[in-house]
Design an enzyme around this catalytic site. Sequence first.
Site: not given
Ligand code: MRU
Length: 370
Positions: A58, A93, A244, A255
């Site tokens: 994120a 996204r 996120d 996630k």
């Molecule tokens: O799909 P992604 O890899 O962008 O998802 C990332 C996550 O879900 C992380 O756990 C979240 O962004 C925290 S990052 C500091």
Amino acid sequence: MNVGNRHYRSIWPLAAADGRRAVGIVDQTRLPIEFVTVELETWTQVRTAIASMQVRGAPLIGVAAAYGLALAMREDDSDAALARGFADLLAARPTAVNLRWALERMQTLLRQTPRGQRAERAWAEAGRIAEEDVACNRAIGGHGAALIAGMQRSVRRTLNILTHCNAGWIATVDFGTALSAIYQAFDAGIDLHVWVDETRPRNQGLLTAWELGAHGVPHTLIVDNAGGHLMRQGAVDLVLVGADRVTRHGDVCNKIGTYLKAVAARDNNVPFYAAVPSTTIDWTIADADAEIEIELRGADEVRSVAGRGADGHAATVAIADARTPVLNPAFDVTPARLLSGIITERGVAAANALANLFSESKRACARATI
Ligand code: MRU
């Protein structure tokens, strides 16, 4: 953080003597098999890098989008180009709110900036957003490390922390969020070990294992379904994840699979925390299930696995029939009631009391929505 003997951030500005600009990134689709850096010279390349998850996490996609809009202003600094760049980068996204936060901050500044000055001011602002992310993650790490240290003192043996996905330096500009806490605790000599969820289908856990290994943090990679079993065995003292998007009531969108870990943690009295920069809190929303768009990604991510082929190079292997129907939601929501707390750059709060730490954001949001 260091890769080999060299310090890297996950994104960095490049300025050529002839005035050309670009951003350097680590191509995360190649990790941990290969460490490859890429230069992005146009805003459309940045948009593609976000959508394809060459850059991911994120906070990092917010910073990348800010640089993307700055590159767009170098091509064309008209209002129309600003609106197009904003909309297209935002669409790369849908779930992490950092993307929108960074783009809105850039757009607000650029609308107040006369044409002719926009490209330079945008470039400088993107740099400021990147630096703020680093400072924020350092602060989150300090608060999280204090929490970890307190827990380790009470168990008086190796503290076992379970994490899901990748909330490390590679998901931010540097240090990470959840992993920033783990790095700072480890560097302070706290006796800890990390259970790393593999995190199918994109296997961000492999990035976490790669990061922890490079830093010397003891860790063990586990399949996504092992966490509940380990909790029942008393082998998990703390679950620590990133996020996120977090609603103003403290519901945490992270996630896919995070929710199941939170349910298992509650059933086993294991503390469950999310480490979250304020840029991930969406004060405009109250109902995560109704108001957060959960990204649905492609079927091929589920029908295949990526790894190293017999020739030593990166390879993708099909694991399901190409016609197998697939559903691939990338995120889920963990309700505030399942969290022990949220770690932010301003300290730790109960999930439903985040506003106590950020009263000015909440007030500003209330004004904006009147
Ligand atoms: O799909 P992604 O890899 O962008 O998802 C990332 C996550 O879900 C992380 O756990 C979240 O962004 C925290 S990052 C500091």
